[in-house]
Design a protein around this motif. Sequence first.
Motif, mmCIF file in Angstrom:
data_model
loop_
_atom_site.group_PDB
_atom_site.id
_atom_site.type_symbol
_atom_site.label_atom_id
_atom_site.label_comp_id
_atom_site.label_asym_id
_atom_site.label_seq_id
_atom_site.Cartn_x
_atom_site.Cartn_y
_atom_site.Cartn_z
ATOM 1 N N GLY A 120 8.882 -25.820 -39.208
ATOM 2 C CA GLY A 120 7.936 -25.459 -40.255
ATOM 3 C C GLY A 120 7.097 -26.631 -40.720
ATOM 4 N N LEU A 121 7.650 -27.845 -40.719
ATOM 5 C CA LEU A 121 6.864 -29.015 -41.126
ATOM 6 C C LEU A 121 5.737 -29.274 -40.136
ATOM 7 N N GLY A 122 5.992 -28.969 -38.882
ATOM 8 C CA GLY A 122 4.954 -29.128 -37.867
ATOM 9 C C GLY A 122 4.724 -30.582 -37.492
ATOM 10 N N GLY A 123 3.790 -30.814 -36.574
ATOM 11 C CA GLY A 123 3.454 -32.169 -36.136
ATOM 12 C C GLY A 123 4.646 -32.854 -35.490
ATOM 13 N N PRO A 124 4.827 -34.160 -35.779
ATOM 14 C CA PRO A 124 5.935 -34.882 -35.139
ATOM 15 C C PRO A 124 7.305 -34.340 -35.539
ATOM 16 N N ALA A 125 7.373 -33.626 -36.667
ATOM 17 C CA ALA A 125 8.665 -33.095 -37.116
ATOM 18 C C ALA A 125 9.225 -32.104 -36.101
ATOM 19 N N ALA A 126 8.348 -31.397 -35.370
ATOM 20 C CA ALA A 126 8.818 -30.412 -34.398
ATOM 21 C C ALA A 126 9.690 -31.076 -33.336
ATOM 22 N N ALA A 127 9.277 -32.285 -32.902
ATOM 23 C CA ALA A 127 10.074 -32.997 -31.897
ATOM 24 C C ALA A 127 11.449 -33.336 -32.454
ATOM 25 N N PHE A 128 11.492 -33.722 -33.741
ATOM 26 C CA PHE A 128 12.788 -34.056 -34.331
ATOM 27 C C PHE A 128 13.655 -32.812 -34.512
ATOM 28 N N ALA A 129 12.996 -31.662 -34.754
ATOM 29 C CA ALA A 129 13.772 -30.427 -34.859
ATOM 30 C C ALA A 129 14.438 -30.114 -33.524
ATOM 31 N N LEU A 130 13.687 -30.298 -32.435
ATOM 32 C CA LEU A 130 14.266 -30.028 -31.113
ATOM 33 C C LEU A 130 15.358 -31.032 -30.777
ATOM 34 N N TYR A 131 15.159 -32.275 -31.240
ATOM 35 C CA TYR A 131 16.186 -33.299 -31.067
ATOM 36 C C TYR A 131 17.441 -32.894 -31.850
ATOM 37 N N HIS A 132 17.217 -32.348 -33.032
ATOM 38 C CA HIS A 132 18.345 -31.935 -33.864
ATOM 39 C C HIS A 132 19.133 -30.791 -33.210
ATOM 40 N N LEU A 133 18.422 -29.962 -32.451
ATOM 41 C CA LEU A 133 19.089 -28.876 -31.723
ATOM 42 C C LEU A 133 20.202 -29.445 -30.840
ATOM 43 N N ALA A 134 19.888 -30.527 -30.125
ATOM 44 C CA ALA A 134 20.878 -31.149 -29.243
ATOM 45 C C ALA A 134 21.967 -31.836 -30.062
ATOM 46 N N ALA A 135 21.547 -32.567 -31.108
ATOM 47 C CA ALA A 135 22.515 -33.288 -31.937
ATOM 48 C C ALA A 135 23.509 -32.310 -32.548
ATOM 49 N N ASN A 136 22.978 -31.194 -33.065
ATOM 50 C CA ASN A 136 23.817 -30.170 -33.689
ATOM 51 C C ASN A 136 24.788 -29.585 -32.667
ATOM 52 N N ALA A 137 24.284 -29.280 -31.467
ATOM 53 C CA ALA A 137 25.144 -28.658 -30.458
ATOM 54 C C ALA A 137 26.311 -29.577 -30.102
ATOM 55 N N LEU A 138 26.033 -30.861 -29.914
ATOM 56 C CA LEU A 138 27.090 -31.796 -29.512
ATOM 57 C C LEU A 138 28.130 -31.959 -30.611
#
Lengths: 475, 211
Positions: free
Chosen positions: A306-324
Amino acid sequence: MAWYLILLPLLAALLAFLTPSPAWRPRILPATAVLHLGGLLAALRGPLRPGAWLALDPMGGWVLLVISVLFLLCAWYTPAYLALRPNRDNRIFITCFLSFLGLASLLAQATHPGLVWVAMETLTLSTAPLIYFNKNQRSLEAAWKYLMIGSVGIAFALLGTLFIAYAAHMGGLREPLRFDRLCLEAARLSRPWLRVGFILSLVGYGTKMGIAPLHTWKPDAYGETPGVVGALLAGGMTSCAFLALLRVQTVMAAAGEGPFARGLMVVLGLVSMAWAFVFLVRQGDLKRMLAYSSVEHMGILLFGIGLGGPAAAFALYHLAANALVKCVLFLSVGNIHRSYDSRQLPYVTGAIRRTPVSAWLLLLAFLAITGTPPFAPFVSEFNLALLALGPGRTWPGLLFLILLAGVFLAMSDTLVKVVFGAPSRERARTPYRDTFGTTAPLIAALALALVMGLWLPSPLASMLRSSAALLEARP
Amino acid sequence: MLCDLLIALTMLTNFALVTSSRVAKVVRLAVIQGIILGSLPIAMGLGRHPHILLMAVSTVAVKGWFIPFLFRRALKQVKTPREVEPYIGYGTSVIFCALGTALSLMLAHTLPLEPGAAHPLLLPAGLATLFTGCLLLVSRKKALTQVVGYLVLENGIYLFGLMLVEEMPLLVEAGILLDLFVGIFVMGIVINHISVAFDSMDTHHLAKLKD
């Protein structure tokens, strides 16, 4: 390669179903997981060839990589776990487990909204028997709720998909409505239909992700399944639903409706985090606690997109961090559950003396998931907070930080009692002991989360960048 | 003309569904609705497309024959009374259903249809059926009637899908039908387990898990 990734696990599932020996069957899991991850890495190296129905783009590739690694960790753990439950038939369990990977591969590579939907619905149905593994009344209730809420949710996603197809139909676009075509010709889509289609998709796939207030299946399902199924659902299935939603979001962004979609996502993300926080306070059931933590992290993902911009990349990064990290949390709680034959306070206390390795892993994973450096979730949560406090906006960032801090306090209250409390005398010790098989996969997952927090290989970083660009409709 | 009649009939079955007090009757009505919907594409004059003809035949087969077969099997194994046992009364249900239908007609006006769309009734009928499905889902106690609710909800989506039927790829349509079929099948298995475990199909037994 696309077909290899889908068919390998499905054929392995068939093989597992036909294997007569319950002792041999679990060994199919790690073998399939290694072959799948190897094939995926080879596919990611190759050039992107857009296919008609299946293609591996950076966004799908990233999500599938996360799921494949998570699956490998779970598959490594499962044989040791099933050996602890010799009285349970594992045929359906392993078959469904393997089908999950094949269907996730289908979803990650699907280029057509209809196919994405079919994959998501089939994924729901194939995971329901996993929840019923314990075959008691409580797991029956959890499986029923999961099926009904999941099916109704996914029905709304189907309606959303049809609305988007109608938006294209109004704009004179004809089949095949691949996502890349929809994005290219997004200017022609009918706005009212597209907007309603997005809202319905958000409700539908949001139910599968388990964002509040559509998360009601989650605490029951995660509470009543083996920890390893919880890990697979919390890190894998929710990621699939998130990916399906992101695909719709790319169309919205390409059509210039990005701000509308992102505004909704920020609000829903914060609502999820707040809802999870309320139920995390004094949560005495360990697995339900993890379920609410999952609700919180799904909120963080939506918030980041929702924040958009560079935050989207961090959200996708968080997807991996959360899964692990979720993998470590669910599996260590599963081990503790085995040792105490309970997962509720006040029975489970002083775990550090009974199952020291699992208790330490649980503690470290708790610190990691709540954003303690140097683990991976810290990187994403810190950067999301920074970006949310950027110029022109304070409230979302401030709320985000307050909720993160609140969740940390709420979870630590329970976890400190579980790990360090006085050893409980009410619960006789079961024969379970921490062994290599039940702890090594957790250590590996935590190590991966640690390495990821310190260093991200450049091919992965570039995958994240191009996915974020896709979400911003920048080619 | 025939097509509009069938759509109107579908909306009438919605009302019949929310007022029926017997489980067997609710199942029968859902089956009738499914058969009406399955034959709609042919009434719309789309029988010339072989893939639509194929889908219409398989829809009628699945909704009119196989799903009721599953339902009847589930009903036979349970000895409990055959009443629907709603959480909200039949009178209130009708009022809700009527409100939902009215709301659907209003909502359908706010969304622009393609100029010259052949069947403008599909959208409001689809929304109304969807609403009826949701109503049945949340207001009925029995697990089986909840599955009927899910089926009716899917019928509503199917009605809307008919607006796009000429374009939808066979793969997607077949996938949707297969998922509905497998979904009901899995739910049927769970119902069997519920009736064995609790000796009843009431979902109020399924309320032990909470915070």
